[in-house]
Design an enzyme around this catalytic site. Structure first.
Site, PDB file in Angstrom:
ATOM      1  N   SER A   1       0.870  -1.276   0.140  1.00 42.93           N
ATOM      2  CA  SER A   1       0.049  -0.028   0.042  1.00 42.93           C
ATOM      3  C   SER A   1       0.888   1.191  -0.002  1.00 42.93           C
ATOM      4  CB  SER A   1      -1.091  -0.180   1.165  1.00 42.93           C
ATOM      5  OG  SER A   1      -1.934   1.223   1.115  1.00 42.93           O
ATOM      6  N   HIS A   2       0.664   2.018   1.059  1.00 41.88           N
ATOM      7  CA  HIS A   2       1.540   3.294   1.187  1.00 41.88           C
ATOM      8  C   HIS A   2       2.917   3.304   1.755  1.00 41.88           C
ATOM      9  CE1 HIS A   2      -0.833   2.349   4.832  1.00 41.88           C
ATOM     10  NE2 HIS A   2      -0.081   3.052   5.635  1.00 41.88           N
TER      11      HIS A   2
ATOM     12  N   ASP B   1      -1.833   6.769  -3.488  1.00 40.36           N
ATOM     13  CA  ASP B   1      -0.623   5.969  -2.677  1.00 40.36           C
ATOM     14  C   ASP B   1      -0.418   4.963  -3.598  1.00 40.36           C
ATOM     15  OD1 ASP B   1      -2.938   4.492  -2.900  1.00 40.36           O
ATOM     16  OD2 ASP B   1      -2.274   3.277  -0.752  1.00 40.36           O
TER      17      ASP B   1
ATOM     18  N   ASP C   1      -0.651   1.749  -3.934  1.00 39.91           N
ATOM     19  CA  ASP C   1      -1.276   0.612  -4.847  1.00 39.91           C
ATOM     20  C   ASP C   1      -2.674   1.353  -5.403  1.00 39.91           C
ATOM     21  OD1 ASP C   1      -2.775   0.758  -2.426  1.00 39.91           O
ATOM     22  OD2 ASP C   1      -3.207  -1.131  -2.461  1.00 39.91           O
TER      23      ASP C   1
ATOM     24  N   ASP D   1      -5.235   2.940  -3.952  1.00 33.06           N
ATOM     25  CA  ASP D   1      -6.680   2.771  -3.159  1.00 33.06           C
ATOM     26  C   ASP D   1      -6.815   4.265  -2.149  1.00 33.06           C
ATOM     27  OD1 ASP D   1      -4.908   2.039  -1.216  1.00 33.06           O
ATOM     28  OD2 ASP D   1      -5.814   0.055  -0.624  1.00 33.06           O
ATOM     29  N   ARG D   2      -5.909   4.903  -2.089  1.00 31.06           N
ATOM     30  CA  ARG D   2      -6.191   6.194  -1.256  1.00 31.06           C
ATOM     31  C   ARG D   2      -6.114   7.440  -1.926  1.00 31.06           C
ATOM     32  NH1 ARG D   2      -3.893   4.670   4.624  1.00 31.06           N
ATOM     33  NH2 ARG D   2      -3.872   2.393   4.350  1.00 31.06           N
TER      34      ARG D   2
ATOM     35  N   LYS E   1     -11.164   0.476  -1.373  1.00 31.75           N
ATOM     36  CA  LYS E   1     -11.206   1.825  -1.490  1.00 31.75           C
ATOM     37  C   LYS E   1     -10.751   1.972  -2.724  1.00 31.75           C
ATOM     38  CE  LYS E   1      -7.511   1.754   1.934  1.00 31.75           C
ATOM     39  NZ  LYS E   1      -7.684   0.706   2.816  1.00 31.75           N
TER      40      LYS E   1
END
Length: 544
Positions: free
Chosen positions: A113-114, A278, A280, A282-283, A377
């Protein structure tokens, strides 16, 4: 077909967190480490043989090597077809989109992710089920149990697959289909939003925007959507080429790590709108001209204006937020006469509510927002949602936000992160807090009186499952709150997150700096938990 069975022994640290297993790259590169976890996924699910699965990642370091290993293990374990993103790239929202569109059995997402990338950075693996969402706790618990007893895994001995050319090839009896990473996702977005209206705004010469992909996965998607499909000028998308180390940056879209975008939007002659996403995809972070929109407020604004967007023109069934997220959306839900659900942190908790039709929009304070269009998300979806609203309302971000506060009041809100805290110290802090819970009600701190204190527990209204110890809440009689959580997304030490919230209905008091407005709560949070003393840190690593 030469299937090799490899003897192995368990690793005891493969318990999935809020979204899979995340570790340093060096951990995943240990012999058998990745293979053990992948085999444990196959060992814990049933009836996948001959089925279609989806595979992709955010392009971080070790993504390509891991994909080759997983493809060969999928072939050895009897998967019928794997659709994999070109170059091994699939954003997390796009993975969910593709799983749902093609009725796939499930998918494997490679991302931390982030978290930072590169040889010394982080890597992660998670399993998504057939609804397109992260595996629920009963599935991740089953996977974890298999990791503790695994003694062998299966892998096909075969050359690597060409991931850069669209089309089909065979790996043993399994079909590998390299798909366009962007196409299916773009079509889904076009079905939800008024692309013509957004394009009119972006090509009018009266509206400028800047999108920072932070050298992460959304670069190709942002170029395709904003610059090619919607007509924004070339250069609108910054840092749009995915790099294995994210260009040495930290792909977390907040005011600290997305500092380049913040400087543009708060600088001289700034554009009208800014957004970052971010690692991947999703944010999201949303900025107006010299104006920051908190993720909690963003969710509330989307809910309040949903009917302006084609995909949600008939209204929304309900909303949900993670427990630490501010209660701004609760006020919108009350005004609309719809249900608002409070869940633990972790997107998987929204899945049941979405599948049951109880909610349409959902979000987390950690810069994640989404809806029933997928089961993750979705950063670029949120950006398009904002652009659609702005195109209809024809007003600046700040004006829209101030009118929202005038109607619903402002929830002053901030999150203080203490990163890489010694795990023993962090656990000691939480233990001491839990010991205080029964004795806090009625206690006064300055002008504030504690109304309740608890360790948040959630009973899923769909399947009845119970999740305990999800964060310590201290609520005051004036509606303000302090929440303490240890995050499950880091890879080194522990991350202590402290969330602070205070409601202000008076429009004449809506111009305060959040840290100023929340100053007394910040002091109370330290006093109750002895944060500085127990963490050994004088101030948070990140304030958002």
């Amino acid at each position: 077909m030469n299937i090799k069975t490899v003897a192995t022994t368990p690793f005891l640290d493969q318990k999935p967190g809020t979204s899979g297993v995340r570790k340093l790259v060096s951990a995943f590169k240990q012999p058998h480490y990745l293979e053990n976890f992948i085999q444990s996924i196959f060992n814990s699910i049933e009836d996948y043989q001959g089925q279609t699965m989806i595979l992709g990642g955010d392009g971080r370091y070790y993504n390509r090597q891991a994909i080759q290993t997983i493809l060969k293990m999928a072939a050895a374990n009897g998967v019928g077809r794997v659709k994999v993103g070109r170059g091994g790239i699939l954003s997390t929202p796009a993975t969910s989109c593709v799983i749902r569109k093609y009725n796939a059995f499930g998918g494997i997402v490679l991302s931390a992710s982030h978290n930072p990338g590169g040889p010394d950075g982080d890597f992660g693996v998670k399993y998504n089920t057939s609804n397109g969402g992260p595996a629920p706790e009963k599935v991740t618990a089953a996977i974890f149990e298999k990791t503790k007893v695994i003694d062998k895994y299966k892998i096909l001995e075969a050359p690597d697959v060409n991931l850069d050319t669209l089309g089909e090839s065979k790996l043993g009896d399994m079909v590998v289909e390299v798909i366009d990473s962007v196409q299916d996702y773009e079509k889904l977005m076009e079905s939800l939003f008024d692309f013509d209206r957004i394009r009119e705004m972006l090509t009018s010469g009266k509206f400028r925007m800047c999108v920072d992909s932070m050298h992460a996965v959304t670069g190709p998607y942002a170029h395709a959507l904003f610059e090619q499909r919607l007509g924004a000028p070339a250069g609108t998308v910054k840092n749009g080429t995915p790099l294995e180390d994210f260009g040495g940056g930290h792909p977390d879209p907040n005011l600290v790590y997305a500092h380049d975008l913040v400087e543009i939007l708060f600088g001289e002659n700034p554009p009208d709108f800014g957004a970052a996403s971010d690692g991947d995809g999703d944010r999201n972070m949303i900025l107006g001209r010299k104006f920051f929109v908190t993720p909690s407020d963003s969710l509330a604004v989307l809910a309040a204006n949903a009917t302006l967007v084609p995909g949600y023109k008939d209204g929304i069934a309900g909303v949900a937020r993670s427990m630490p997220t501010s209660q701004a959306v609760d006020r919108v839900a009350a005004s609309l006469g719809i249900d608002c659900y409070e869940t633990p942190t972790g997107w998987k908790f929204f899945g049941n509510l979405l599948d049951a039709g109880k909610i349409t929009l959902c979000g987390e304070e950690s810069f994640g927002t989404g809806s029933n269009h997928i089961r993750e998300k979705d950063g670029l979806w949120a950006v398009l949602f904002w652009l659609n609203i702005l195109a209809v309302k024809q007003q600046p971000v700040e004006q829209l936000m101030r009118e929202h506060w005038q109607k619903y009041g402002r929830n002053y809100y901030s999150r203080h992160d203490y990163e890489a805290v010694d795990s023993d110290r962090a656990n000691q802090l939480i233990t001491k807090l839990r010991e205080q819970i029964p004795n806090l009600k009625g206690k006064k701190f300055g002008d504030r009186e504690v109304e309740y204190s608890d360790d948040f527990s959630y009973t899923d209204p769909v399947d009845g499952s119970v999740s305990k110890n999800q964060g310590i809440r201290i609520g005051f009689t004036d509606g303000s709150r302090i929440v303490y959580r240890l995050s499950g997304t880091g890879t080194q030490g522990a991350t202590l997150r402290i969330y602070l919230e205070s409601y202000e209905p008076d429009p004449s008091k809506h111009d305060l700096d959040p840290q100023q407005s929340l100053a007394d709560l910040i002091a109370i949070a330290d006093e109750v938990a002895q944060v500085r003393a127990l963490t050994g840190m004088e101030k948070p690593t990140v304030i958002t």
